[in-house]
Design a protein around this motif. Structure first.
Motif, PDB file in Angstrom:
ATOM      1  N   UNK A  66       0.810  -1.156   0.110  1.00 47.29           N
ATOM      2  CA  UNK A  66       0.061  -0.170  -0.091  1.00 47.29           C
ATOM      3  C   UNK A  66       0.899   1.296   0.039  1.00 47.29           C
ATOM      4  N   UNK A  67       0.304   2.474  -0.748  1.00 46.34           N
ATOM      5  CA  UNK A  67       0.984   3.496  -0.585  1.00 46.34           C
ATOM      6  C   UNK A  67       0.288   4.820   0.125  1.00 46.34           C
ATOM      7  N   UNK A  68       0.875   5.736   0.810  1.00 48.96           N
ATOM      8  CA  UNK A  68       0.126   6.898   1.293  1.00 48.96           C
ATOM      9  C   UNK A  68      -0.649   7.637   0.139  1.00 48.96           C
ATOM     10  N   UNK A  69      -1.077   8.830   0.510  1.00 54.60           N
ATOM     11  CA  UNK A  69      -1.450   9.679  -0.484  1.00 54.60           C
ATOM     12  C   UNK A  69      -0.469  10.472  -1.394  1.00 54.60           C
ATOM     13  N   UNK A  70       0.709  10.568  -0.845  1.00 56.95           N
ATOM     14  CA  UNK A  70       1.877  11.376  -1.320  1.00 56.95           C
ATOM     15  C   UNK A  70       2.565  10.206  -2.373  1.00 56.95           C
ATOM     16  N   UNK A  71       2.121   8.880  -2.355  1.00 55.45           N
ATOM     17  CA  UNK A  71       3.045   7.869  -3.154  1.00 55.45           C
ATOM     18  C   UNK A  71       4.134   7.179  -2.548  1.00 55.45           C
TER      19      UNK A  71
END
Length: 84
Positions: free
Chosen positions: A21-26
């Protein structure tokens, strides 16, 4: 029990290759775990993307397309089974 085994295998096979999984910032996501065996130590584990359940839709479609229109062959097989 056999049906539960089949469902578990389908769920595992569909979700075995999930990406991280990645955060909203990538950035990649990680989480800290504190197992009792490490006695206060920690481990860092990657967070996987959420699991999918597409196999359920395929099963339901198969039931309604094949079994519901013509249930006789399946009923005959069920009657042969001594456990039912």
């Amino acid at each position: 029990m056999l049906c539960r085994l089949y469902l578990a295998a389908m769920h595992f096979n569909e979700n075995a290759g999930r990406t991280q999984a990645r955060t909203t910032s990538g950035k990649l996501r990680y989480s800290l775990h504190f197992p009792k065996a490490k006695k206060g130590g920690h481990t860092v584990k990657p967070v996987k993307s959420p699991p999918t359940h597409c196999y359920v839709h395929n099963l339901i479609a198969g039931v309604f397309e094949e079994i519901v229109p013509n249930p006789l062959p399946y009923m005959e097989e069920l009657q042969k089974n001594p456990c039912s």
